[in-house]
Design a protein around this motif. Structure first.
Motif, PDB file in Angstrom:
ATOM      1  N   GLU A 168       6.899   7.237   1.302  1.00  0.00           N
ATOM      2  CA  GLU A 168       7.544   7.342   2.708  1.00  0.00           C
ATOM      3  C   GLU A 168       6.526   6.900   3.830  1.00  0.00           C
ATOM      4  OE1 GLU A 168      10.027  11.169   2.838  1.00  0.00           O
ATOM      5  OE2 GLU A 168       8.383  11.869   1.717  1.00  0.00           O
ATOM      6  N   PRO A 169       7.113   5.871   4.529  1.00  0.00           N
ATOM      7  CA  PRO A 169       6.165   5.303   5.545  1.00  0.00           C
ATOM      8  C   PRO A 169       5.623   6.004   6.629  1.00  0.00           C
ATOM      9  CG  PRO A 169       7.970   3.689   4.769  1.00  0.00           C
ATOM     10  CD  PRO A 169       8.290   4.909   4.282  1.00  0.00           C
ATOM     11  N   ARG A 170       6.621   6.821   7.138  1.00  0.00           N
ATOM     12  CA  ARG A 170       6.108   7.825   8.192  1.00  0.00           C
ATOM     13  C   ARG A 170       5.125   8.813   7.945  1.00  0.00           C
ATOM     14  NH1 ARG A 170       8.510  12.715   7.914  1.00  0.00           N
ATOM     15  NH2 ARG A 170      10.380  12.638   6.125  1.00  0.00           N
ATOM     16  N   LYS A 171       4.603   9.136   6.427  1.00  0.00           N
ATOM     17  CA  LYS A 171       3.680   9.803   5.827  1.00  0.00           C
ATOM     18  C   LYS A 171       2.590   9.031   5.656  1.00  0.00           C
ATOM     19  CE  LYS A 171       7.071  13.222   4.465  1.00  0.00           C
ATOM     20  NZ  LYS A 171       7.684  14.257   3.536  1.00  0.00           N
ATOM     21  N   LEU A 172       2.346   7.869   5.784  1.00  0.00           N
ATOM     22  CA  LEU A 172       1.244   6.945   5.537  1.00  0.00           C
ATOM     23  C   LEU A 172       0.469   6.538   6.564  1.00  0.00           C
ATOM     24  CD1 LEU A 172       2.895   4.576   2.759  1.00  0.00           C
ATOM     25  CD2 LEU A 172       1.675   6.507   2.421  1.00  0.00           C
ATOM     26  N   PRO A 173      -0.897   6.354   6.591  1.00  0.00           N
ATOM     27  CA  PRO A 173      -1.677   5.772   7.380  1.00  0.00           C
ATOM     28  C   PRO A 173      -1.074   4.483   7.845  1.00  0.00           C
ATOM     29  CG  PRO A 173      -3.000   5.925   5.675  1.00  0.00           C
ATOM     30  CD  PRO A 173      -1.742   6.544   5.189  1.00  0.00           C
ATOM     31  N   TRP A 174      -0.895   4.206   9.550  1.00  0.00           N
ATOM     32  CA  TRP A 174      -0.298   3.161  10.038  1.00  0.00           C
ATOM     33  C   TRP A 174      -0.446   1.498   8.862  1.00  0.00           C
ATOM     34  CZ3 TRP A 174      -2.886  -1.309  11.567  1.00  0.00           C
ATOM     35  CH2 TRP A 174      -4.317  -1.077  11.680  1.00  0.00           C
ATOM     36  N   TRP A 175      -1.831   1.556   8.406  1.00  0.00           N
ATOM     37  CA  TRP A 175      -2.433   0.316   7.913  1.00  0.00           C
ATOM     38  C   TRP A 175      -1.904  -0.031   6.385  1.00  0.00           C
ATOM     39  CZ3 TRP A 175      -5.025   1.437   3.473  1.00  0.00           C
ATOM     40  CH2 TRP A 175      -5.523   2.651   3.629  1.00  0.00           C
ATOM     41  N   MET A 176      -1.182   1.172   5.879  1.00  0.00           N
ATOM     42  CA  MET A 176      -0.968   1.116   4.706  1.00  0.00           C
ATOM     43  C   MET A 176       0.697   0.884   4.594  1.00  0.00           C
ATOM     44  SD  MET A 176      -1.425   3.997   1.700  1.00  0.00           S
ATOM     45  CE  MET A 176      -0.730   3.871  -0.022  1.00  0.00           C
ATOM     46  N   ARG A 177       1.533   1.117   5.537  1.00  0.00           N
ATOM     47  CA  ARG A 177       2.823   1.014   5.616  1.00  0.00           C
ATOM     48  C   ARG A 177       3.370  -0.644   5.453  1.00  0.00           C
ATOM     49  NH1 ARG A 177       3.813   4.524  11.186  1.00  0.00           N
ATOM     50  NH2 ARG A 177       2.815   6.186  10.433  1.00  0.00           N
ATOM     51  N   PRO A 178       2.781  -1.547   5.782  1.00  0.00           N
ATOM     52  CA  PRO A 178       3.010  -3.008   5.499  1.00  0.00           C
ATOM     53  C   PRO A 178       2.824  -3.411   4.140  1.00  0.00           C
ATOM     54  CG  PRO A 178       1.346  -3.115   6.885  1.00  0.00           C
ATOM     55  CD  PRO A 178       1.902  -1.566   6.937  1.00  0.00           C
ATOM     56  N   LEU A 179       1.931  -2.345   3.278  1.00  0.00           N
ATOM     57  CA  LEU A 179       1.432  -2.917   2.103  1.00  0.00           C
ATOM     58  C   LEU A 179       2.548  -2.341   1.219  1.00  0.00           C
ATOM     59  CD1 LEU A 179      -2.380  -1.994   2.081  1.00  0.00           C
ATOM     60  CD2 LEU A 179      -1.513  -4.196   2.331  1.00  0.00           C
ATOM     61  N   VAL A 180       2.989  -1.167   1.317  1.00  0.00           N
ATOM     62  CA  VAL A 180       3.958  -0.660   0.423  1.00  0.00           C
ATOM     63  C   VAL A 180       5.248  -1.041   0.574  1.00  0.00           C
ATOM     64  CG1 VAL A 180       2.777   1.709   0.331  1.00  0.00           C
ATOM     65  CG2 VAL A 180       4.740   1.491   1.976  1.00  0.00           C
ATOM     66  N   ARG A 181       5.599  -1.538   1.862  1.00  0.00           N
ATOM     67  CA  ARG A 181       6.855  -2.453   2.009  1.00  0.00           C
ATOM     68  C   ARG A 181       6.697  -3.730   1.289  1.00  0.00           C
ATOM     69  NH1 ARG A 181       6.512  -0.583   7.756  1.00  0.00           N
ATOM     70  NH2 ARG A 181       8.140   1.275   7.927  1.00  0.00           N
ATOM     71  N   LEU A 182       5.499  -4.422   1.282  1.00  0.00           N
ATOM     72  CA  LEU A 182       5.614  -5.638   0.775  1.00  0.00           C
ATOM     73  C   LEU A 182       5.643  -5.473  -0.826  1.00  0.00           C
ATOM     74  CD1 LEU A 182       4.987  -8.715   0.959  1.00  0.00           C
ATOM     75  CD2 LEU A 182       2.446  -7.947   1.049  1.00  0.00           C
ATOM     76  N   ALA A 183       5.027  -4.506  -1.266  1.00  0.00           N
ATOM     77  CA  ALA A 183       5.096  -4.326  -2.781  1.00  0.00           C
ATOM     78  C   ALA A 183       6.416  -3.640  -3.211  1.00  0.00           C
ATOM     79  CB  ALA A 183       3.909  -3.028  -3.191  1.00  0.00           C
ATOM     80  N   GLY A 184       7.282  -3.341  -2.296  1.00  0.00           N
ATOM     81  CA  GLY A 184       8.570  -2.780  -2.878  1.00  0.00           C
ATOM     82  C   GLY A 184       8.617  -1.569  -3.256  1.00  0.00           C
ATOM     83  N   ILE A 185       7.710  -0.603  -2.794  1.00  0.00           N
ATOM     84  CA  ILE A 185       7.694   0.721  -3.121  1.00  0.00           C
ATOM     85  C   ILE A 185       7.841   1.704  -1.921  1.00  0.00           C
ATOM     86  CG2 ILE A 185       6.329   0.283  -5.459  1.00  0.00           C
ATOM     87  CD1 ILE A 185       3.628   0.969  -4.002  1.00  0.00           C
ATOM     88  N   SER A 186       8.573   1.254  -0.983  1.00  0.00           N
ATOM     89  CA  SER A 186       9.007   2.104   0.059  1.00  0.00           C
ATOM     90  C   SER A 186       9.890   2.622  -0.053  1.00  0.00           C
ATOM     91  CB  SER A 186       8.879   1.136   1.276  1.00  0.00           C
ATOM     92  OG  SER A 186       9.116   1.824   2.486  1.00  0.00           O
ATOM     93  N   ALA A 187       9.999   4.120   0.485  1.00  0.00           N
ATOM     94  CA  ALA A 187      11.177   5.071   0.467  1.00  0.00           C
ATOM     95  C   ALA A 187      12.187   4.404   1.471  1.00  0.00           C
ATOM     96  CB  ALA A 187      10.706   6.441   0.698  1.00  0.00           C
ATOM     97  N   PRO A 188      13.603   4.572   1.169  1.00  0.00           N
ATOM     98  CA  PRO A 188      14.200   5.162  -0.146  1.00  0.00           C
ATOM     99  C   PRO A 188      14.167   4.426  -1.394  1.00  0.00           C
ATOM    100  CG  PRO A 188      15.987   4.620   1.433  1.00  0.00           C
ATOM    101  CD  PRO A 188      14.514   4.221   2.109  1.00  0.00           C
ATOM    102  N   ARG A 189      13.786   3.140  -1.271  1.00  0.00           N
ATOM    103  CA  ARG A 189      14.117   2.426  -2.325  1.00  0.00           C
ATOM    104  C   ARG A 189      13.135   2.103  -3.189  1.00  0.00           C
ATOM    105  NH1 ARG A 189      19.178   0.205  -2.596  1.00  0.00           N
ATOM    106  NH2 ARG A 189      18.689  -1.717  -3.473  1.00  0.00           N
ATOM    107  N   GLY A 190      12.430   3.081  -3.619  1.00  0.00           N
ATOM    108  CA  GLY A 190      11.443   2.715  -4.473  1.00  0.00           C
ATOM    109  C   GLY A 190      11.442   2.072  -5.831  1.00  0.00           C
ATOM    110  N   HIS A 191      10.330   1.527  -6.278  1.00  0.00           N
ATOM    111  CA  HIS A 191      10.498   0.659  -7.464  1.00  0.00           C
ATOM    112  C   HIS A 191       9.084   0.718  -8.200  1.00  0.00           C
ATOM    113  CE1 HIS A 191      13.558  -1.380  -5.202  1.00  0.00           C
ATOM    114  NE2 HIS A 191      14.096  -1.703  -6.295  1.00  0.00           N
ATOM    115  N   MET A 192       9.007   0.060  -9.365  1.00  0.00           N
ATOM    116  CA  MET A 192       7.863  -0.037 -10.114  1.00  0.00           C
ATOM    117  C   MET A 192       7.069  -0.918  -9.447  1.00  0.00           C
ATOM    118  SD  MET A 192       7.269  -1.508 -14.207  1.00  0.00           S
ATOM    119  CE  MET A 192       7.930  -0.108 -15.043  1.00  0.00           C
TER     120      MET A 192
END
Length: 245
Positions: A168-192
């Motif tokens: 969940e991006p809002r629960k992450l440090p600001w600098w980690m949010r784009p990383l999880v979005r880029l990896a496709g593991i951002s809620a609510p559409r999480g993936h492998m």
């Protein structure tokens, strides 16, 4: 190494009821690839009153007391080659528990100079200790990532570890949010995670996903990020659509 920063899943290290005889425990973040990963254990009380603990998190004295009040800890489960860091602490606290490891756990622990005792290796079939209550399989298709997945029949809950990450991006440090979005593991559409996906044979993974779908999960518990409280089968089809086509 655990972190003292907030994870967004507070209160930490306390039992949180999910369904009858099913709890989760959110733990502190642990460093992985220099990123803070939130942690989560799952606790099931079996029909004999014993407790089954999946992916143990850091053990505090208050959590130990809460766990002991539920019943005797009978089984400690390290579900993949990454999730074993706190097993030794739980073994020391609950020496009568039987310890179970997914393929690859013992070798990786040894590579990191951790001397862990495991009594049994998990296979594609549930052992007599929880057969009929918790179904299981070891997901096929990767020479790197061997993960045992479980289905708690009574609550129709699928218990995964790293096969889906749903940060969940809002629960992450600001600098980690784009990383999880880029990896496709951002809620609510999480993936492998993409690095893990690259190690899998699609057809073999698809066969394991179909087995999970055959269980008919309604809820999906994940180790990292938001769980899916409903529509579990639909979330599996979405997250693993690439392996089901």
């Amino acid at each position: 190494m655990t972190s003292s920063r907030a994870t967004g899943y507070e209160p930490l290290l306390t039992l949180k009821p999910v369904a009858r005889d099913l709890w989760i425990v959110d733990g502190p973040a642990i460093g992985f690839y220099h990123l803070p990963f939130s942690t989560r254990a799952t606790v099931v009380r079996l029909r004999d009153g014993g407790l089954w603990v999946h992916s143990p998190v850091r053990l505090s004295d208050p959590l130990r007391a809460e766990i002991a009040a539920l019943g005797p800890v009978r089984h400690l489960v390290a579900p993949n080659w990454i999730h074993y860091a706190f097993v030794a602490d739980w073994q020391a606290a609950f020496p009568e528990a039987t310890s179970w490891a997914a393929p690859g756990v013992i070798a990786r622990a040894a590579d990191h100079d951790m001397k862990l005792r495991f009594d049994h290796e998990l296979t594609g079939d549930a052992p007599p200790a929880w057969d009929g209550e918790i179904d299981q399989t070891v997901v096929k298709g990767s020479k790197v990532h061997h993960e045992a997945v479980f289905f708690h029949r009574a609550s129709r809950t699928l218990i995964l570890t790293d096969l889906i990450e749903n940060f969940e991006p809002r629960k992450l440090p600001w600098w980690m949010r784009p990383l999880v979005r880029l990896a496709g593991i951002s809620a609510p559409r999480g993936h492998m995670p993409p690095d893990m996906r690259a190690t899998f044979d699609k057809a073999l993974l698809g066969a394991s996903v179909r087995q999970m779908l055959d269980w008919g999960p309604e809820r999906v518990i994940l180790a990292h990020g938001a769980c899916y409280e409903s529509g579990g089968s639909a979330e599996l089809r979405r997250a693993f659509g690439f392996a089901l086509s």
